[in-house]
Design an enzyme around this catalytic site. Structure first.
Site, short mmCIF file in Angstrom:
data_model
loop_
_atom_site.label_atom_id
_atom_site.label_comp_id
_atom_site.label_asym_id
_atom_site.label_seq_id
_atom_site.Cartn_x
_atom_site.Cartn_y
_atom_site.Cartn_z
CG PHE A 171 -2.07 0.91 1.17
CD1 PHE A 171 -3.09 0.69 0.26
CD2 PHE A 171 -2.14 2.00 2.03
CE1 PHE A 171 -4.18 1.54 0.22
CE2 PHE A 171 -3.23 2.85 1.97
CZ PHE A 171 -4.25 2.61 1.07
CB ALA A 172 2.98 2.70 1.90
CE LYS A 182 2.71 1.24 5.64
NZ LYS A 182 2.06 0.36 6.63
CG ASP A 218 0.15 -9.50 6.99
OD1 ASP A 218 0.22 -10.66 6.52
OD2 ASP A 218 0.54 -8.50 6.37
#
Length: 573
Positions: free
Chosen positions: A11-12, A29, A123
């Protein structure tokens, strides 16, 4: 802010940044505003930031601050300069039991903290366990983290990394603390065995294996490791061990866990010796009397290994100044047999970087030369005998990495971490397990279970003999004895070169484009020797202190430049 390096997440983008006001370094990030234009996307990032801000634990990545502008959101985090367990696993393939215990204890400490706060990570995978300068583990990336709910209120979304998903998550029964424990079991298996327990070439098949808890336990695992993995990877979440029960398991209680790992363990098997009862007694006595541990007077193996980095760094300072640019090194590439030459030379492996502070002492009294030396100093006409790699073959897509030494001994470092070599004109077989235990057998008395591996070594040896030419000529006074056979600990492929590290503290760097080679070794009188094999396959050997004093030509300087980059990368200097 000064940035250095970049890696991508789902996502980044993540950068290493330095605050020029105080030289403090961060991992940052960076999330484009375009990625959070929708309300649910913005809410996800906001929740991640608020959750991470609330966490303070020694094994959780520290949250510093955040801000945003019209283009991006910036999240400033603790920099973990040794990257992650995924990078270490990629370089090492498998870790030893003491190392796995070392990392698992820290992961469990972080997980207990999260679970006690009512937070699920959801995760857990190698890429989310970060390792800092001091080899301490930090759990990070809370993009999928969520508050623990009752069974009825749990989210039924399938999220996480496929190979590490628990059966109840795939069956949409929700995610609880037991699901994090399942992922922890998959992490343990992956580190010890070299691949995730349910990995297949087809995602649907992987999911089927997970739901049926269908996996195999290699015989190479210790009995206690097999028992622990089996007790964690239970289909019914209520049957799985808790985090406290895992720590109380015999895998941890009856075996040695190191207090610290050397930085060299990022790329090679570390030398880890359980403390003796006498040492424990005297350590406790010293602590009770003086309030701290007594200091060791003698040099540790890690300090001795780091001497090379001091010498090479000093030499290059004289030769090229401070012009080095950082280059991220790649991991091993699985390829078919490679018809390329490889020379290996003796060099100390990169190790703990604290001794860099004393680098200047290594060159005290040395006369610095001009940084633009036009040619090399006179080379040695003959050198003391040393062993290097004359041929190599990368067959890691199936078996492992094979090589031939200058004394004609042949070895293969297999993908699962074992090593088998043929010595004494192929009359003796030497075998090394992943726990560093060594065995030696006459070739006609080899145990049956090693016959397959020997057959693979024979095939690679014949391939190299029939298809590859020698990597160059080295002028030694005598040939090293055939019985002398250094063990390949690690091989690494970067964008530009093949690097080989040996247990006699030797490093060899083979450059792809022109087949030149750099061999660095420690000689019998404890001094260091650098051998450069040119593209014409002619060798030139120099004592390192001579190059340190007089500098060298641009051709050699460029190669030393790259070798120092390698050393700096693997010691994070």
């Amino acid at each position: 802010i000064e940035t250095n390096g970049l890696f991508f997440g789902g996502f980044a983008r993540c950068y290493e940044m330095t605050d020029l006001a105080n030289n403090k370094m961060y991992a940052v990030k960076v999330i484009p505003q375009s990625r959070v234009s929708k309300p649910h996307q913005r809410e996800k990032i906001t929740n991640e930031i608020e959750l991470h801000k609330s966490l303070q634990h020694k094994h959780v990545v520290k949250f510093s601050h955040h801000f945003e502008d019209q283009d991006n959101i910036y999240i400033f985090l603790e920099l973990c300069s040794r990257k992650s367990l995924a990078h270490i696993w990629k370089a090492r393939h498998t870790l030893t039991d003491p190392e796995v215990r070392y990392y698992l204890k820290q992961i469990i400490s972080a997980l207990k903290y999260l679970h006690n706060k009512g937070i699920l990570h959801r995760d857990l995978k190698l890429g989310n366990f970060f390792v800092n300068e001091n080899m301490d583990l930090r759990l990070g990336d809370f993009g999928l983290a969520a508050k623990l709910e009752t069974v009825e209120q749990r989210k039924k979304t399938i999220c996480g990394t496929p190979n590490y998903l628990a059966p109840e998550v795939l069956n949409r029964q929700g995610h609880g603390t037991e699901s994090d424990v399942w992922s922890l079991g998959c992490v343990m298996y992956t580190l010890l065995c070299g691949n995730p327990p349910f990995e297949t070439l087809d995602l649907k098949e992987t999911y089927k294996c997970i739901k049926e808890v269908r996996y195999s336990l290699p015989q190479s695992l210790t009995p206690s490791a097999q028992k622990l993995i089996s007790a964690v990877l239970q289909k019914d979440p209520s049957d799985r061990l808790t985090l406290d029960q895992i720590l109380a398991h015999e895998y941890f209680t009856k075996s040695f866990t190191p207090e610290k790992l050397p930085p060299s363990s990022c790329v090679m098997v570390p030398e880890l010796n359980p403390p003796s009862p006498a040492k424990k007694f005297f350590t406790k006595m010293a602590k009770s009397l003086f309030g701290k541990k007594s200091k060791a007077v003698e040099k540790t193996p890690c300090e001795e290994k780091d001497d090379i980095s001091k010498l090479v760094s000093g030499m290059v300072k004289h030769s090229i100044g401070r012009q080095m640019s950082y280059k991220t090194m790649g991991g091993n590439e699985a390829t078919s047999p490679t018809v390329q030459l490889a020379s290996s030379g003796p060099l100390d492996t990169p190790a703990e970087e604290e001794s860099r502070k004393s680098a200047s002492r290594s060159f005290k009294g040395t006369v610095a030369s001009s940084t633009d030396a036009s040619r090399n100093p006179p080379c040695l006409s003959k050198t003391k005998p040393f062993i290097w790699v004359t041929k190599w073959v990368d067959y890691s897509n199936k078996y492992g990495f094979g090589y031939q030494l200058s004394n004609q001994n042949v070895g293969v470092l297999f993908n699962e971490g074992t090593h088998l070599s043929l010595c004494d004109q192929r009359r003796t077989v030497r075998y090394c397990l992943t726990n560093n235990k060594h065995f030696s057998f006459p070739v006609d008395a080899l145990p049956e279970k090693l016959q397959n591996q020997k057959h693979i070594v024979d095939l690679m040896a014949n391939y190299m003999e029939q298809n590859l030419m020698e990597g160059g000529d080295v002028n030694c006074e005598d040939q090293p004895p055939p019985s002398s056979s250094p063990l390949l600990l690690q091989w690494i492929k970067t964008d530009h070169a093949l690097v080989m590290l040996f247990d006699n503290r030797t490093i060899q760097v083979n450059f792809y484009t022109d087949h030149t080679k750099i061999i660095l070794c420690k000689t019998s009188d404890s001094s260091y020797l650098l051998t450069h094999i040119s593209k014409e396959r002619v060798s030139y050997s120099y004592p390192l202190n001579v190059l340190s004093k007089w500098g060298c030509s641009s051709e050699l300087r460029q190669r030393l430049h790259y070798v120092v980059q390698l050393l700096q990368h693997y010691t994070n200097a």
